[in-house]
Design an enzyme around this catalytic site. Structure first.
Site, PDB file in Angstrom:
ATOM      1  CG  ASP A 199      -3.060   3.618  -3.467  1.00 36.90           C
ATOM      2  OD1 ASP A 199      -4.065   3.014  -3.871  1.00 36.90           O
ATOM      3  OD2 ASP A 199      -3.053   4.285  -2.418  1.00 36.90           O
ATOM      4  CD  GLU A 200      -5.285  -1.554  -0.873  1.00 37.05           C
ATOM      5  OE1 GLU A 200      -5.548  -2.288   0.101  1.00 37.05           O
ATOM      6  OE2 GLU A 200      -6.014  -0.607  -1.227  1.00 37.05           O
ATOM      7  CG  ASP A 250      -2.078   0.954   1.100  1.00 33.01           C
ATOM      8  OD1 ASP A 250      -2.121   1.701   0.104  1.00 33.01           O
ATOM      9  OD2 ASP A 250      -2.945   0.953   1.988  1.00 33.01           O
TER      10      ASP A 250
END
Length: 507
Positions: free
Chosen positions: A105-106, A11
């Site tokens: 983003d993960e 993350d």
């Protein structure tokens, strides 16, 4: 459950805000809030400096401004975020063929499938190496969680924030989860959490003690059984490399409620066109058109229509959305509209009736044009258009004199990139009353100077984002800068925002 912590969850830390700080040297170490800047905008991401004031994601932007009045408020730059995300996902792909992106983003990574880890030591080494590579390639930081299941790997990455790594050893799950809030578990939102609190269960240990039968009685068979297994630390969900897209949709929240029925219809058609653009970009078509209307009193209505076959034709989607709108009462005002397409496929079945109607309409326009010009449509069209464009009336323009054409005032989104013919690359710090304030700096430069221009200054143009990290010398051509010159582009009407910032009120 695995016997080794070979499921990794990455993350990125405060991703949007961190990318903006990396791109804008004057904002590093200062509170930054990214999101919609209108009266009804919400926070997409807040930097850690802004979080100290209580600002967090999904908070109304007006509340964020009250909590952190001196923060920098910026409109998202998704083109930059996607570019950085692609760099990160490429690094993850080198670790394993099983990478499950959850957002820009993960992502989850199955390290065992990639053969890069089979025990705690090798998993930790891989995680640390990944964090170092992300920093080198993007200039940003990410937090890594390692565990024997997806649920625990995600919990570990939350504990690792910011810029850390946490590994949960298999066999320690119950001890770790016990004192945590029930809201830590996937699927436990505010409503379920409150329901459990009223039943006397606020921690994961209390869920486990209650037993499966009690949770089934409270929450139903499926949810109760699933929640009990997670409370016991069990999660056997695999990492899935590709997740099927189930729907494509777009929506807009308006600063002021819309009351004009014609304006509402125009907005629905505009949203339908944007939705089809996304649909085509994803390589899909769909059968079911969905209209979402949130009215003045926050009541939300959803209407849908299923077509005879999948389509990606904008006229078909517009017409279907328009028909759905006719069945919705918008008298009191509309604060949000959305258009979506579900039932996706990777092929298109032409709507013959819609196509026939479009052809008929086109033929009617051509005939009308022919009647107006006394001949076939398009003959002499360029000459007629030229007269109208130069003079705008029925009288011929004076020879050699071209009337100036009025252009709409250009608007500049706070935080977006620009380039000035004299001062080079910079970003919009704020705009209003016919002026735009620009700070001239680049990712690798010291904090730059601020200058103000007219919004229609011909030397000022929008530009593409600069890379956050300079290109390696071996990838540069002779004489090329580490940060290559940007290319001008048109201003997107959907990405307009005004910060209202001044030099004194923005860091």
């Amino acid at each position: 459950m695995r016997s080794a912590p070979t499921i990794l969850h990455l993350d990125m830390d405060a991703f949007f805000a961190a990318a903006e700080q990396a791109a804008k040297p004057s904002l590093r170490g200062k509170p930054v809030v990214v999101g919609g800047l209108g009266p009804r905008g919400v926070v997409a991401t807040a930097s850690y400096e802004a979080r100290r004031f209580g600002v967090h994601s999904a908070m109304p932007m007006a509340q964020a401004r009250r909590l952190a009045p001196n923060a920098a408020y910026l409109v998202p730059r998704f083109s930059l975020y996607r570019t950085v995300s692609e760099q990160v996902m490429e690094l993850l792909g080198r670790l394993s063929p099983l990478v499950e992106p959850l957002s820009l983003d993960e992502a989850f990574v199955d390290l065992e499938a990639g053969g890069v880890a089979d025990d705690s030591a090798s998993a930790r080494e891989t995680g640390e190496r990944l964090r170092a590579e992300i920093r080198t390639v993007t200039g940003l930081t990410g937090s890594v969680g390692l565990a024997g299941s997806k649920m625990l790997a995600k919990i570990a990455s939350e504990q690792a924030k910011p810029d850390g790594l946490v590994l949960i050893e298999p066999g320690t799950e119950r001890e770790l989860l016990g004192p945590m809030s029930v809201r830590t578990l996937p699927g436990v939102g505010p409503a379920t959490g409150e329901h459990l609190r009223r039943a006397g269960m606020t921690t994961v240990a209390e869920l486990a003690e209650a037993g499966e039968d009690e949770l089934v009685r409270l929450l139903g068979r499926a949810h109760g059984t699933s929640l009990f297994r997670m409370a016991m630390g069990y999660d056997d969900r695999p990492v899935v490399a590709e997740r099927d897209t189930k729907s494509v949709s777009v929506e807009d929240t308006f600063d002021v409620d819309l009351h004009d029925r014609v304006r509402v219809r125009i907005e629905v058609e505009r949203l339908a066109d944007r939705c089809v653009h996304r649909l085509r970009a994803s390589g899909h078509s769909g059968r079911t058109i969905v209209l979402k209307v949130r009215r003045y009193d926050f009541s939300t209505l959803t209407r849908s229509e299923t077509l005879r076959g999948p389509t990606d034709d904008p006229s078909v989607v517009r017409e279907a959305a328009g028909r759905l709108l006719e069945a919705v009462d918008t008298t009191g005002g509309v604060r949000l509209l959305g258009v979506g397409v579900t039932g996706l496929t990777d092929y298109t079945q032409e709507d013959l009736f819609a196509q026939a109607a479009a052809d008929e309409q086109a033929a009617a326009h051509e005939q009308a044009a022919a009647d107006d010009h006394g001949g076939p449509a398009h003959e002499g069209a360029s000459e007629a258009a030229g007269d109208q464009g130069a003079h705008g009336g029925d009288e011929p323009a004076e020879a050699g004199v071209v009337e100036p054409v009025a252009h709409p005032e250009r608007r500049w989104a706070a935080g977006h990139d620009v380039r000035h013919a004299q001062y080079g690359a910079g970003w919009v710090q704020g705009s209003g009353v016919g002026r735009v304030t620009v700070r001239f700096e680049e990712p690798g430069s010291p904090p730059g100077r601020v200058r103000t221009f007219r919004v229609d200054d011909p030397d000022l143009e929008p530009s593409d984002p600069l890379p956050l990290v300079p290109l390696p010398e071996k990838e540069q051509s002779p004489g090329q800068s580490s940060w290559p010159a940007t290319r001008p582009k048109e201003v997107s009407p959907d990405g307009v925002g005004v910060s209202g910032a001044s030099d004194r009120s923005r860091p």
